[in-house]
Design a protein around this motif. Structure first.
Motif, PDB file in Angstrom:
ATOM      1  N   GLU A 185      41.882 -37.879 -23.141  1.00 48.77           N
ATOM      2  CA  GLU A 185      42.727 -38.916 -23.748  1.00 48.77           C
ATOM      3  C   GLU A 185      42.821 -40.150 -22.842  1.00 48.77           C
ATOM      4  O   GLU A 185      42.678 -41.286 -23.291  1.00 48.77           O
ATOM      5  N   LEU A 212      37.786 -27.406 -28.706  1.00 40.96           N
ATOM      6  CA  LEU A 212      39.054 -28.106 -28.473  1.00 40.96           C
ATOM      7  C   LEU A 212      38.813 -29.504 -27.909  1.00 40.96           C
ATOM      8  O   LEU A 212      39.506 -30.459 -28.284  1.00 40.96           O
ATOM      9  N   PHE A 224      38.081 -31.835 -30.645  1.00 37.63           N
ATOM     10  CA  PHE A 224      39.301 -32.083 -31.410  1.00 37.63           C
ATOM     11  C   PHE A 224      40.180 -33.095 -30.677  1.00 37.63           C
ATOM     12  O   PHE A 224      40.715 -34.038 -31.286  1.00 37.63           O
ATOM     13  N   ARG A 225      40.298 -32.950 -29.367  1.00 44.30           N
ATOM     14  CA  ARG A 225      41.121 -33.867 -28.573  1.00 44.30           C
ATOM     15  C   ARG A 225      40.519 -35.276 -28.581  1.00 44.30           C
ATOM     16  O   ARG A 225      41.245 -36.263 -28.717  1.00 44.30           O
ATOM     17  N   ALA A 247      38.698 -36.528 -30.906  1.00 43.09           N
ATOM     18  CA  ALA A 247      38.913 -37.088 -32.244  1.00 43.09           C
ATOM     19  C   ALA A 247      40.356 -37.559 -32.413  1.00 43.09           C
ATOM     20  O   ALA A 247      40.614 -38.614 -33.003  1.00 43.09           O
ATOM     21  N   LYS A 248      41.292 -36.780 -31.887  1.00 45.59           N
ATOM     22  CA  LYS A 248      42.712 -37.145 -32.019  1.00 45.59           C
ATOM     23  C   LYS A 248      42.999 -38.527 -31.423  1.00 45.59           C
ATOM     24  O   LYS A 248      43.799 -39.285 -31.953  1.00 45.59           O
ATOM     25  N   MET A 288      39.838 -41.365 -33.303  1.00 44.45           N
ATOM     26  CA  MET A 288      39.783 -41.681 -34.739  1.00 44.45           C
ATOM     27  C   MET A 288      40.792 -42.774 -35.130  1.00 44.45           C
ATOM     28  O   MET A 288      40.424 -43.698 -35.867  1.00 44.45           O
TER      29      MET A 288
END
Lengths: 254, 254, 254, 254
Positions: free
Chosen positions: D70, D116, D119-120, D122-123, D126
């Protein structure tokens, strides 16, 4: 003879076939076109390429006629030189049609145009490419190659079988240097000759409006991926790719 | 007429077809068998069922002959009553065969026996089943329906197309009460008539030894799953299942 | 000890789990149930089986707690004898949820319940079954194991991964006599505990009405196929089957 | 700021990641690299790009550490501008490993790095791309995303789940202008950092010899297809493509 060799296109209407032709011609390939009907349309495709400085030839050809495909391949090789890329762009999509409305004749025709015609092309082309140790065969495919659906009895049986024929060809000829690729065009193409005729001009325009900008697939953009795949190095070949518009649902969500 | 109705079996050799027949007959179905050749073998299958107290009939039938399938269905319905389950057990596996060794005739024959024959059966059978609001169509399939491979050009194109035809039939007729199921027999069956003939007796015995106990699929056990699927309640139908021996690799690992 | 052995069920709510339990108990298995919450509901499932003359036991179990699955397996084996069939019936479907609405915690929980829990079960169970040379592991799966979709980020990643874990387990343990089967329940199940809670009683009733008779899957009928698969002879095992109501669209047409 | 925008690469070892970086940098992208270890190797990748006239930056990053992905995304956006293409190139292939030899910790690590982590990414990514109405996410995948196999329990579960996560992301974000593509690298890559380390230098050389010329995949050639996909027009996007060497068997024949 062309520096890049010859790109043969079976099924060169105004959509994918014509745009793939233009794309390859721009890079120096001689493109040998054929389509079933419409001499004027065919000539137009050839002229466009020539006017842009490319090299092209064309003839009308009924792919279901005995020896037609075979003779076309031989003639192109004799006249223009080795076919380095062949694009198989034939299909027989005829819209939704229930079992009762699908005749044996239609079921057989779909198979002849979609599956048998590719087998016949491979029978004549593969030995030539094997002898040269290289070559590319690009097969235009569709949603119905991935799954059947109501109203798709003839189309799905023919094109689904062809997908596995492509896998078989890839298994036998990949190790001998021939690149076979199966390109699933999983959306509606902005093509007056096929979709336009299927729907009629008015419904075609409505459909295009409904989908919004870039909701129909641009055949010139599809052609970019065909060209890319044909240029891939043999250490990193694509066998199968899908293509669809950003706004379209893939077959597994539709 | 039989209490359970009629089970029609297209392709009742000594393997899956004959054992499915026996299994359904044991539960009270009349079984109507056909196979292409070997009147004596066919009679043996019928006799075995009758001696066990079951009801069976049989005839020789070339599924590629015009109207043969259509007339067989009508005749069975007229003589023995409504077909409640049809088992499509035809195929044209002819061993590994490269592209050069596969003739157009072989490619076409594989399609006629595997794909067109099912389409023809569906054309005549589905309207009858739709009228009755129920019925089951079980299709014997094989590894090559899931993926092509070298030496499988004709077989994979035919049977891979048929898989999507089954999906199309299921999509149209499932909601009308007809259960279509596609059963992928993903291993070698202990069947003297098919595998035994393909390999010859000596290699067949060697192959069996190599695979070890239960390494070949027992057709009587396969028949258990056919029978189970035909009895499923319509709220929980199987469309596709695979079957293989415990020691065999599935197609995606092989 | 039960003649048929022990059937362990991870995730025995009122739907598939409870009905599979009843089905196996009827045939003489001792069934060892567990579920995460609702001691009264669990006791009811055990009582129903016992009142019908069967043998059952149960305990509450949080499958994400350290050692919980492992200790349950050992305890069941010590108390009731060898587990001959294990049914993995856990999942974490939580309805449609966009990426922004899916927290890291939810993504992890889905994986812990769906994928890791099966891995943990296999780690403790497979060595026991391998030593005995036999055993069956049935895994309840769902539409999202076949393809992702909007709103399914956590669920599809977890259950899609589990499908390939099942293939891996099958590849390693099939040849050692362990039957692993992956059952894709590709439709809504008539289950007050899961779907009923997800939708609420009113919307659940409306949904059922909309689908019409047998439009929801009857868990007792689903259990028939679980039982059938567990009885298959090792020469003809199913690895994967789908199940859906006659009126429902399969995942590839939906 | 770069004219073409920023290409972020998670997992930039000496193989695919480094070559994709070079390819994008050559076209004017700023490339932001990260890898878990080897500061010297990372610096070498950055220097090579800069010496060729490109723009690059790099940092070491443990993708399993909380907030690491992130913060990297935010920092790159703040320093270098909008990320127009993100390449997810992390995995946790650790060779063949039976169930008994696969610890819970390894199973979890594979999931954290493979599934995961995406997914992180993309979070955090996106929402930024959605706001800009465009962006590309390319995910490097592998054979085990298509099917499990013995010795692949952890890897297949993680990467198979990630494939369906990519389908879910595509379903939610495709219509909002974000191009998600899943690239199945179905063969061994000529990469000293990954395959070379896995096998050791001697076995790696032997393996390369055994496969013959172009039998290992050239990561520079793989990068050509990454670049092509990132440039596709939104009316003709690829979601999934496979890549393998001409002499390699595809996963469905292997």
């Amino acid at each position: 003879m062309s520096a890049e060799g010859v790109c043969l296109i079976l099924g060169a209407g105004s959509g994918i076939g014509a745009h793939v032709a233009t794309r390859f011609a721009r890079e120096g390939y001689h493109v040998a076109l054929c389509r079933r009907t419409d001499q004027a349309g065919l000539q137009r495709s050839v002229d466009i390429i020539k006017e842009a400085g490319g090299s092209a030839s064309g003839m009308l050809l009924d792919a279901t006629a005995p020896d037609a495909i075979e003779e076309f391949v031989i003639q192109v090789e004799n006249t223009h030189g080795p076919i380095t890329t062949a694009v198989f762009n034939l299909g027989a999509q005829s819209g939704d049609r229930g079992l009762a409305e699908t005749s044996l004749k239609q079921f057989e025709l779909a198979w002849r145009m979609t599956s048998l015609a590719l087998f016949r092309l491979a029978k004549v082309l593969m030995p030539l490419m094997v002898e040269r140790g290289s070559g590319t065969l690009l097969v235009t495919s569709a949603t119905a190659a991935a799954r059947g659906n109501a109203g798709q009895h003839a189309h799905a049986a023919a094109i689904g079988g062809r997908r596995l024929l492509c896998q078989s060809l890839n298994a036998e000829f990949g190790p001998r240097g021939i690149h076979v690729a199966h390109i699933i065009v999983d959306g509606a193409v902005n093509s007056p000759d096929t979709l336009g005729k299927l729907l009629g001009p008015e419904r075609f325009a409505q459909y295009r409006d409904m989908l919004g900008p870039d909701g129909l697939m641009d055949p010139a953009e599809i052609a970019e991926t065909y060209y890319h795949i044909a240029q891939q190095h043999r250490s990193a070949w694509t066998f199968e790719t899908d293509l669809r518009p950003f706004s379209g649902k893939p077959w597994w969500n539709d």
